[in-house]
Design a protein around this motif. Structure first.
Motif, mmCIF file in Angstrom:
data_model
loop_
_atom_site.group_PDB
_atom_site.id
_atom_site.type_symbol
_atom_site.label_atom_id
_atom_site.label_comp_id
_atom_site.label_asym_id
_atom_site.label_seq_id
_atom_site.Cartn_x
_atom_site.Cartn_y
_atom_site.Cartn_z
ATOM 1 N N MET A 1 45.167 11.689 -15.365
ATOM 2 C CA MET A 1 45.366 11.653 -16.744
ATOM 3 C C MET A 1 44.417 11.681 -17.912
ATOM 4 O O MET A 1 44.637 12.199 -18.733
ATOM 5 C CB MET A 1 46.356 10.232 -16.958
ATOM 6 N N ASN B 1 43.086 18.217 -23.863
ATOM 7 C CA ASN B 1 43.410 18.532 -25.308
ATOM 8 C C ASN B 1 42.623 18.272 -26.297
ATOM 9 O O ASN B 1 42.701 18.778 -27.294
ATOM 10 C CB ASN B 1 44.917 17.591 -25.190
ATOM 11 N N ASN C 1 40.093 20.592 -16.193
ATOM 12 C CA ASN C 1 40.999 20.800 -15.268
ATOM 13 C C ASN C 1 40.670 19.518 -14.023
ATOM 14 O O ASN C 1 39.646 19.074 -13.766
ATOM 15 C CB ASN C 1 41.132 22.327 -14.541
ATOM 16 N N THR C 2 41.764 19.623 -13.319
ATOM 17 C CA THR C 2 41.754 18.541 -12.070
ATOM 18 C C THR C 2 41.981 19.507 -10.856
ATOM 19 O O THR C 2 43.038 20.127 -10.752
ATOM 20 C CB THR C 2 42.726 17.471 -12.159
ATOM 21 N N GLY D 1 43.609 21.987 -18.898
ATOM 22 C CA GLY D 1 44.434 20.734 -18.765
ATOM 23 C C GLY D 1 45.614 20.845 -17.381
ATOM 24 O O GLY D 1 46.642 20.001 -17.357
ATOM 25 N N SER D 2 45.263 21.584 -16.311
ATOM 26 C CA SER D 2 46.059 21.660 -15.330
ATOM 27 C C SER D 2 45.600 20.887 -14.146
ATOM 28 O O SER D 2 44.298 20.482 -14.181
ATOM 29 C CB SER D 2 46.168 23.025 -14.941
ATOM 30 N N THR D 3 46.655 20.662 -13.342
ATOM 31 C CA THR D 3 46.055 19.966 -11.993
ATOM 32 C C THR D 3 46.525 21.029 -10.766
ATOM 33 O O THR D 3 47.600 21.381 -10.740
ATOM 34 C CB THR D 3 46.707 18.707 -11.817
ATOM 35 N N SER E 1 41.630 13.482 -17.316
ATOM 36 C CA SER E 1 41.432 14.774 -17.314
ATOM 37 C C SER E 1 42.365 15.478 -18.424
ATOM 38 O O SER E 1 41.844 16.337 -19.043
ATOM 39 C CB SER E 1 41.686 15.209 -15.853
ATOM 40 N N LYS E 2 43.559 15.291 -18.496
ATOM 41 C CA LYS E 2 44.690 16.015 -19.282
ATOM 42 C C LYS E 2 44.389 15.665 -20.626
ATOM 43 O O LYS E 2 44.464 16.626 -21.533
ATOM 44 C CB LYS E 2 45.978 15.523 -18.950
ATOM 45 N N THR E 3 44.246 14.413 -20.862
ATOM 46 C CA THR E 3 44.031 14.046 -22.291
ATOM 47 C C THR E 3 42.767 14.640 -22.989
ATOM 48 O O THR E 3 42.776 15.062 -24.041
ATOM 49 C CB THR E 3 44.108 12.560 -22.654
#
Length: 262
Positions: free
Chosen positions: A165, A172, A182-183, A249-251, A167-169
């Motif tokens: 999470m 952005n 990315n993750t 922002g992807s996994t 990583s996603k924020t």
């Protein structure tokens, strides 16, 4: 295929063994200079020297514990002395092995520092330099356990999920500075830790550690084998390159089919 990575600088935590070392080798093979961080200085220095000699790149071994604020501070300072970084691979981590009812606060805090706060602190310290260099890439090595937990390591599951999470924020927030985040959620990767554990578990049962690992692969991975660190490293290298320029922002799951959902 030229991935246009030659001359860039990558920082890799947990870079002296296993997945981190494989990523260091794979990036160096593309002409990337590598800052390798780990806790054990002798092994780290030996591997950094080997990577440099094999691929003809610059390497900088930095002995530090990124689970501490002081350790990340020292790593950031070393990176700045190296000229800054274009790539950050947050890879340092380990399994936990406990129950929720029995694990003390201190254990939860340690893994929070190792898996989450290390990434937070390194982002704060290295993103400004990436911005000055025109952009960069940050990759987080989380785990399939972030979304498909294993019963025997709840702290690992929770902190890796938090890393995903974060990583996603972060993605952005920094994409405006041309920094892609990315993750990667790996499944069964044959690291030295897996081999060590298998040998310990089979020591009093005939010592068939390879058979034990095959049983784990048969149970969890439809591909029926462990992945090699080099296979995972190749995916990391791709995500670092311009070939993945729209990945933000992807996994990504690299798990041999282990994930049970879509």
């Amino acid at each position: 295929m030229d991935l246009n990575l030659r001359g860039k600088v990558a920082v890799i935590t947990g870079g002296s063994i296993g997945i981190g070392l494989a990523v260091a080798d794979a990036l160096a093979a593309e002409g990337v200079d590598v800052v390798m961080a780990a806790r054990q200085p002798e092994r780290l220095e030996e591997e950094a020297k080997r990577v440099a000699g094999r691929h003809g790149v610059r390497t900088l071994p930095v002995a530090c514990d990124v689970a501490t604020a002081e350790g990340t501070k020292n790593l950031i300072a070393a990176v700045e002395s190296f000229g800054g970084a274009d790539i950050l691979i947050n890879n340092a981590g380990s399994g936990s092995n406990e129950t929720i009812m029995e694990a003390p606060d201190e254990k939860w805090q340690h893994y929070w520092e190792l898996h989450v706060m290390a990434a937070v602190r390194l982002a704060r310290g290295l993103v400004p330099g990436m911005k000055r260099r025109g952009g960069g890439v940050i990759l987080h090595n989380a785990s399939i356990c972030a979304t498909q937990p294993l019963w025997y390591e709840p702290i690992y599951n929770v902190t890796k999920s938090a890393l995903m999470m974060f990583s996603k924020t972060l993605a952005n927030e920094v994409i405006k500075d041309n920094i892609r985040v990315n993750t990667v959620n790996a499944g069964l990767i044959l690291t030295p830790d897996w081999i060590k554990t298998a040998k310990q578990l089979t020591a009093d049962k005939g010592g068939d550690w390879e058979g034990y690992l095959q049983g784990v692969a048969d149970e969890y991975a439809p591909i029926r084998r462990f992945g090699k660190p080099e296979e995972l490293a190749a995916f990391f290298v791709f995500l670092c390159s311009d070939r993945a320029s729209y990945s933000v922002g992807s996994t990504y799951y690299v798990d041999g089919g282990m994930l049970k959902t879509v």
